[in-house]
Every structure is written in structure tokens, then in C-alpha cells.
Design an enzyme around this catalytic site. Sequence first.
Site, PDB file in Angstrom:
ATOM      1  N   ASN A  11       0.855  -1.188   0.000  1.00 36.26           N
ATOM      2  CA  ASN A  11       0.000   0.000   0.000  1.00 36.26           C
ATOM      3  C   ASN A  11       0.892   1.240   0.000  1.00 36.26           C
ATOM      4  O   ASN A  11       1.509   1.557   1.009  1.00 36.26           O
ATOM      5  CB  ASN A  11      -0.898  -0.045   1.252  1.00 36.26           C
ATOM      6  CG  ASN A  11      -1.743   1.202   1.412  1.00 36.26           C
ATOM      7  OD1 ASN A  11      -1.859   2.013   0.479  1.00 36.26           O
ATOM      8  ND2 ASN A  11      -2.339   1.369   2.583  1.00 36.26           N
ATOM      9  N   LYS A  13       0.045   4.250  -0.178  1.00 35.11           N
ATOM     10  CA  LYS A  13      -0.622   5.391   0.486  1.00 35.11           C
ATOM     11  C   LYS A  13      -0.458   6.672  -0.348  1.00 35.11           C
ATOM     12  O   LYS A  13      -0.405   6.601  -1.572  1.00 35.11           O
ATOM     13  CB  LYS A  13      -0.090   5.577   1.907  1.00 35.11           C
ATOM     14  CG  LYS A  13      -0.137   4.288   2.717  1.00 35.11           C
ATOM     15  CD  LYS A  13       0.029   4.524   4.187  1.00 35.11           C
ATOM     16  CE  LYS A  13       0.113   3.204   4.915  1.00 35.11           C
ATOM     17  NZ  LYS A  13       0.004   3.325   6.349  1.00 35.11           N
ATOM     18  N   HIS A 101      -9.653   0.579   5.296  1.00 34.84           N
ATOM     19  CA  HIS A 101      -8.339   0.801   5.922  1.00 34.84           C
ATOM     20  C   HIS A 101      -8.539   1.733   7.116  1.00 34.84           C
ATOM     21  O   HIS A 101      -9.334   2.679   7.061  1.00 34.84           O
ATOM     22  CB  HIS A 101      -7.367   1.412   4.910  1.00 34.84           C
ATOM     23  CG  HIS A 101      -5.951   1.416   5.408  1.00 34.84           C
ATOM     24  ND1 HIS A 101      -5.498   2.347   6.320  1.00 34.84           N
ATOM     25  CD2 HIS A 101      -4.912   0.599   5.149  1.00 34.84           C
ATOM     26  CE1 HIS A 101      -4.228   2.090   6.599  1.00 34.84           C
ATOM     27  NE2 HIS A 101      -3.845   1.039   5.905  1.00 34.84           N
ATOM     28  N   GLU A 103      -6.942   4.130   8.217  1.00 34.87           N
ATOM     29  CA  GLU A 103      -6.741   5.566   7.948  1.00 34.87           C
ATOM     30  C   GLU A 103      -7.995   6.167   7.328  1.00 34.87           C
ATOM     31  O   GLU A 103      -8.334   7.326   7.578  1.00 34.87           O
ATOM     32  CB  GLU A 103      -5.491   5.763   7.070  1.00 34.87           C
ATOM     33  CG  GLU A 103      -4.221   5.534   7.891  1.00 34.87           C
ATOM     34  CD  GLU A 103      -3.000   5.128   7.099  1.00 34.87           C
ATOM     35  OE1 GLU A 103      -2.978   5.285   5.869  1.00 34.87           O
ATOM     36  OE2 GLU A 103      -2.038   4.638   7.740  1.00 34.87           O
ATOM     37  N   GLU A 173      -5.157  -5.562  10.816  1.00 35.06           N
ATOM     38  CA  GLU A 173      -4.185  -4.485  11.020  1.00 35.06           C
ATOM     39  C   GLU A 173      -4.489  -3.778  12.329  1.00 35.06           C
ATOM     40  O   GLU A 173      -5.311  -2.847  12.362  1.00 35.06           O
ATOM     41  CB  GLU A 173      -4.283  -3.480   9.873  1.00 35.06           C
ATOM     42  CG  GLU A 173      -4.002  -4.071   8.519  1.00 35.06           C
ATOM     43  CD  GLU A 173      -3.464  -3.010   7.586  1.00 35.06           C
ATOM     44  OE1 GLU A 173      -2.314  -3.129   7.168  1.00 35.06           O
ATOM     45  OE2 GLU A 173      -4.189  -2.036   7.313  1.00 35.06           O
ATOM     46  N   SER A 215       3.658  -2.384  10.445  1.00 36.79           N
ATOM     47  CA  SER A 215       5.119  -2.321  10.605  1.00 36.79           C
ATOM     48  C   SER A 215       5.820  -3.615  10.204  1.00 36.79           C
ATOM     49  O   SER A 215       6.792  -4.036  10.853  1.00 36.79           O
ATOM     50  CB  SER A 215       5.478  -1.910  12.033  1.00 36.79           C
ATOM     51  OG  SER A 215       4.938  -0.632  12.321  1.00 36.79           O
ATOM     52  N   GLY A 237       4.808   1.245   4.775  1.00 33.89           N
ATOM     53  CA  GLY A 237       6.105   1.906   4.607  1.00 33.89           C
ATOM     54  C   GLY A 237       7.146   1.104   3.845  1.00 33.89           C
ATOM     55  O   GLY A 237       7.786   1.608   2.916  1.00 33.89           O
TER      56      GLY A 237
END
Length: 260
Positions: A11, A13, A101, A103, A173, A215, A237
Amino acid sequence: MTTNRLLVIGNWKMNLDFVEAVHLGQQIGVILKNRPAEHTDIVVVPPFVDLRSVTSIVDSERIAVDIGAQHVSANDNGAFTGEISTSMLKRLGVTWVLVGHSERRTMYHMDDEVVARTLRAVVASGLNVVLCVGEGGDVRDNDEQNDFVSAQLHSALGGLDEKYIEQVTVAYEPIWAIGTGRTAEGEQIRAMTRHIRSVLSAMGMAGRRVLYGGSVSPENAASIITEGGVDGFLVGGASLVAEKFLAIIQACDGCYAGKR
Ligand code: PEP
């Protein structure tokens, strides 16, 4: 039909303009050509404005990845400024969509009802959905994570027509582990994966892939697969760096024999 193959989703983002996205796609392509993933399906999920460029490069260079979108509207078309529809995504060659998600849930008020409607729009259009679920730190501190995640699963998937089940993947998640560098312990992931599988099974959805996200890195990927019992990862990330993303995929591939 269920699959034994693992699945790793990157992802991206709100990172990378279309030039940078093409560059990352090419880097992934080069590494995969030298070392193809044997047992792991791969999906990359760029921002909307990069989709056309990334699907073009993936097609022209025959890179073995599928393309996903980070979000989609639950509506077919019309006066929804700023939104994108499932048919627009399909036309671009997108085959996966992330729904719910954390977020989107926390920053853009995507409540359970919108998650359920969006998920139905995605599967009805023929796209695959990755339903993201997971508790915040406060829920975990009160040891209420199982009830919390069950409620998310029931609300999003309850009553889903049987014909759509094969299009569903679930990503666990825990919000406290996303982008924080704090990974859930193998034991916590295993317990939650087992719980999710039993809820899915009771809903007639046994055998769907359950991913972990939060992570994930090249250093912890293999141990999460073996200790956590998951079918792959949703990576944030670390998916922005080709070498790290591919190292995670290779860690999955290496665990395949032990897991199956
Ligand atoms: C995510 O965004 O789904 C995610 C898991 O991010 P990160 O890997 O950066 O924690």
C-alpha cells in the site's frame, strides 16, 4: 475455490507521483525477473493518479504483480466530487481494492455502514476486496479485540451473497501497529488470525486468506508468517522501497513449504 498461495500487498498510500511510481514499478519488475516469487501473489496499490502509469508499465514489461486501489466510492456514478467508481478502476486494469483501511475509517469518517456498502460495490463489480479490520490501542488494553474485530467482520460481510465469497481477503491491522514501528507479537497475531478464521468459518467463508499488516519489515516477515499463521501481508512503509518489499515477498516464499 481457496488458494494455498501467500499474498503480499504493498500500500503506497499518498506517496510517489506518477514518475516516481513508474520508477518503483520498474525496480520491482527487475528484482522479480531475477528472482520470481514462486508461491506468493503480489499486489501493489498506488495512489489513484498513478494507476494508469503503473498498469501500463506492468503490462508492457510483463511484471508479475496485480494492481489495487486504496479506496473507491460505494456509488456507481454521479455527483460525488472527488470520488472514483469501481467501473473507472476496472477500465484501468485494477483488480483489487482496499476497503475499510483504518486511515480511511479514522480520518475520513468511513463508518461500518459505508464499509459494508463499499465492499458490496467492489465485489458486485467483479473486483477483489481486501477488508481491513483491527482494533485501536485502547480496545487492546481492555482485552476487547476479539469482540471488536468480530463486529467489524459481521458488519462488513454479514449477508454477503455466496457468489462473492471468493473475492474476499481479510487483513488484520491493529491500529497501534500501523506505521509505528511497533509490531504485534507473534502470539497476538496467531490468536487473532485464529479468531478471524473461526468467525469467517461460522459465516460460511472458511478458507479465505487472512493477512497481517502493521510495521512489517524484511526483518520480521518470516517470523510473523510462521508464528502468526497468516497468509501474507499488507505492507505500508516498507513497500515504498523495492528491495525491502521484495525481501518481504522472498521471506514469504521461503516460509511457504513450512507453512503448508
Ligand atoms: C498499512 O498502511 O496498511 C500498514 C500496515 O502500514 P505500515 O506497514 O507502514 O505499518
